[in-house]
Write an enzyme that holds these catalytic residues in place. Structure first.
Site, mmCIF file in Angstrom:
data_model
loop_
_atom_site.group_PDB
_atom_site.id
_atom_site.type_symbol
_atom_site.label_atom_id
_atom_site.label_comp_id
_atom_site.label_asym_id
_atom_site.label_seq_id
_atom_site.Cartn_x
_atom_site.Cartn_y
_atom_site.Cartn_z
ATOM 1 N N MET A 1 -38.771 -16.434 -4.887
ATOM 2 C CA MET A 1 -38.003 -16.274 -6.123
ATOM 3 C C MET A 1 -36.644 -15.652 -5.804
ATOM 4 O O MET A 1 -35.968 -15.124 -6.687
ATOM 5 C CB MET A 1 -38.779 -15.412 -7.127
ATOM 6 C CG MET A 1 -40.094 -16.096 -7.530
ATOM 7 S SD MET A 1 -40.688 -15.657 -9.162
ATOM 8 C CE MET A 1 -40.955 -13.915 -8.974
ATOM 9 N N LEU B 1 -33.842 -12.051 -1.437
ATOM 10 C CA LEU B 1 -34.584 -11.960 -0.177
ATOM 11 C C LEU B 1 -34.400 -10.608 0.502
ATOM 12 O O LEU B 1 -33.306 -10.034 0.495
ATOM 13 C CB LEU B 1 -34.127 -13.082 0.762
ATOM 14 C CG LEU B 1 -34.255 -14.503 0.193
ATOM 15 C CD1 LEU B 1 -33.782 -15.531 1.227
ATOM 16 C CD2 LEU B 1 -35.667 -14.812 -0.252
ATOM 17 N N HIS C 1 -39.357 -11.156 3.115
ATOM 18 C CA HIS C 1 -39.168 -12.616 3.124
ATOM 19 C C HIS C 1 -38.764 -13.099 4.520
ATOM 20 O O HIS C 1 -39.166 -14.178 4.936
ATOM 21 C CB HIS C 1 -38.057 -13.018 2.141
ATOM 22 C CG HIS C 1 -38.379 -12.750 0.709
ATOM 23 N ND1 HIS C 1 -37.804 -11.729 -0.003
ATOM 24 C CD2 HIS C 1 -39.224 -13.378 -0.144
ATOM 25 C CE1 HIS C 1 -38.268 -11.752 -1.241
ATOM 26 N NE2 HIS C 1 -39.129 -12.736 -1.350
ATOM 27 N N GLY D 1 -46.998 -14.356 1.773
ATOM 28 C CA GLY D 1 -47.215 -12.991 2.254
ATOM 29 C C GLY D 1 -48.577 -12.446 1.819
ATOM 30 O O GLY D 1 -49.036 -12.709 0.709
ATOM 31 N N ASP E 1 -49.132 -10.211 -1.543
ATOM 32 C CA ASP E 1 -49.630 -10.802 -2.791
ATOM 33 C C ASP E 1 -50.968 -11.475 -2.480
ATOM 34 O O ASP E 1 -51.084 -12.705 -2.492
ATOM 35 C CB ASP E 1 -48.608 -11.810 -3.330
ATOM 36 C CG ASP E 1 -47.294 -11.132 -3.669
ATOM 37 O OD1 ASP E 1 -47.300 -10.186 -4.460
ATOM 38 O OD2 ASP E 1 -46.262 -11.535 -3.109
ATOM 39 N N GLN F 1 -52.498 -13.823 -5.057
ATOM 40 C CA GLN F 1 -51.706 -15.064 -5.120
ATOM 41 C C GLN F 1 -52.073 -15.990 -3.949
ATOM 42 O O GLN F 1 -52.270 -17.197 -4.125
ATOM 43 C CB GLN F 1 -50.222 -14.714 -5.072
ATOM 44 C CG GLN F 1 -49.316 -15.898 -4.815
ATOM 45 C CD GLN F 1 -47.853 -15.565 -5.004
ATOM 46 O OE1 GLN F 1 -47.405 -15.420 -6.125
ATOM 47 N NE2 GLN F 1 -47.095 -15.432 -3.932
HETATM 48 O O1 PAF Z 1 -44.382 -14.838 -4.489
HETATM 49 C C1 PAF Z 1 -43.441 -15.356 -5.117
HETATM 50 O O2 PAF Z 1 -42.278 -15.075 -4.870
HETATM 51 C C2 PAF Z 1 -43.745 -16.361 -6.228
HETATM 52 O O3 PAF Z 1 -44.896 -16.008 -6.913
HETATM 53 C C3 PAF Z 1 -43.809 -17.808 -5.730
HETATM 54 C C4 PAF Z 1 -44.950 -18.027 -4.738
HETATM 55 C C5 PAF Z 1 -42.502 -18.187 -5.082
HETATM 56 C C6 PAF Z 1 -44.048 -18.748 -6.910
HETATM 57 O O4 PAF Z 1 -43.029 -18.651 -7.857
#
Ligand code: PAF
Length: 281
Positions: free
Chosen positions: A30, A33, A37, A149, A152, A155
C-alpha cells in the site's frame, strides 16, 4: 524501472516476460515504503528474474471509521526506493482501475474460517478486502511467486488459503518481520504514535517474547498466558484487542501442540499495532 497505471499496460509487459520464460516475483504494497518493505523487495529480487511491486491503498480493506483517507501516501519516495532496489515494474493504479464497477459492484472473496477471528473480529470486512484485492492483483500481474511479511501473520494465512482454494499457480513466500532496534515491528502506522507512545510501543514485542518463553518451556496454560499479557499491556497504557495463542493455521491449540504462534493486536493512542511470535517446542 517502468511505471504502469493500467491493467492493460501491466499485462502487456508481463506477458512478454513470460514469453521469454522469465520468472516474475511480485510484492503487493500500500506504499509508504519502509525497511520492512525493503526486506520483501529483496526477497522478491532474490527469487525472480523480474520483480513487480504494486502501490495501491485498497479502500475495500478499510472499515468506515478507519484511516483510509489519512493513510500515508508517498508515491514519489516509493518510486525512488523501488527503482533503487532494482524493481522492474511499478504498478500504480487508481481506485477505478481496480474497481471499475465500484466497491459495491465488485465480486468479493470470503475466507470464512479465517476472516472473522482475531483481527477480523475487530475489523469486519478487512480480510474480504485483502483477499479480493490480492486475487485481483494476482490475476493482473500473473506472478510466479509473491512475497508477504510475517508481521501480518493472519493476512499471510488468509492469502495462502485463497491461493490453495482457488488453485492459483502462485508460490507464496513469507519474509521475516523487520524490527526497530528496540523490537517494535516496522509499520507505516507507527507514524501515528506520539513520542511518549513510541517509547511504550515495544512492550507489545516484549509481552510476545514473555509468552513465547513460557510456551517454549512447556507451559500450556494458554488462558493464563493470554490474560497475563493482556493485563500487562493494559497496565502500560494499551487498549488490547486480543492476545492469543494459536496453531500455525490459526485454530485453537491443544496442550500438546508443538508449533504455535502468539498473536497480539492493541491500540495505543491513534495507532493500532499488531505483532506475533512463532514458537516451536
Ligand atoms: O499488507 C498490505 O500492505 C496490504 O494488506 C496488501 C497485501 C498490499 C493488500 O492491499
Amino acid at each position: 524501472m517502468e511505471i504502469a497505471t493500467t491493467v492493460a499496460a501491466v499485462r502487456e509487459r508481463v506477458r512478454q516476460w513470460h514469453h521469454e520464460r522469465l520468472r516474475i516475483a511480485f510484492v503487493p504494497t500500500m506504499g509508504n515504503l519502509h525497511a520492512g518493505h525493503v526486506s520483501l523487495i529483496e526477497a522478491a529480487a532474490r527469487h525472480g528474474d523480474r520483480f513487480v511491486a504494486s502501490i495501491f491503498v485498497n479502500p475495500m480493506q478499510f472499515g468506515p471509521n478507519e484511516d483510509f483517507a489519512h493513510y500515508p501516501r508517498t508515491p514519489r519516495e516509493d518510486e525512488r526506493m523501488l527503482a533503487a532496489a532494482g524493481c522492474s515494474l511499478m504498478f500504480l493504479p487508481d481506485v477505478a482501475e481496480i474497481y471499475p464497477r465500484g466497491l459495491e459492484g465488485s465480486v468479493r472473496i470470503d475466507v470464512p474460517e479465517l476472516s472473522r477471528i482475531l483481527c477480523g473480529e475487530f475489523r469486519p470486512g478487512h480480510f474480504e478486502g485483502v483477499a479480493t484485492v490480492v486475487a485481483k492483483l494476482f490475476n493482473i500481474v500473473e506472478p510466479d511467486m509473491a512475497v508477504f511479511g510475517e508481521k501480518d501473520y493472519q493476512q499471510l494465512t488468509v492469502i495462502r488459503r485463497v491461493v490453495a482454494d482457488l488453485c492459483m499457480p502462485v508460490e507464496i513466500i513469507a519474509a521475516p518481520t523487520v524490527r526497530e532496534s528496540d523490537g517494535l515491528a516496522m509499520s507505516s502506522r507507527n507514524q501515528y504514535l506520539t513520542a511518549a507512545e513510541r517509547r511504550i510501543a515495544p512492550r507489545i514485542f516484549q509481552e510476545l517474547g514473555r509468552a513465547a518463553a513460557r510456551l517454549a518451556s512447556g507451559d500450556s496454560d494458554f488462558a493464563d498466558i493470554e490474560d497475563a499479557a493482556a493485563r500487562a499491556l493494559e497496565g502500560a497504557g494499551f487498549r488490547p484487542e486480543y492476545f492469543s495463542v494459536r496453531t500455525r493455521d490459526l485454530s485453537l491449540p491443544r496442550p500438546d501442540t508443538r508449533e504455535l504462534v502468539v498473536l497480539a493486536a492493541a491500540r495505543l493512542g491513534r495507532a493500532r499495532l499488531i505483532d506475533n511470535a512463532q514458537v516451536t517446542r
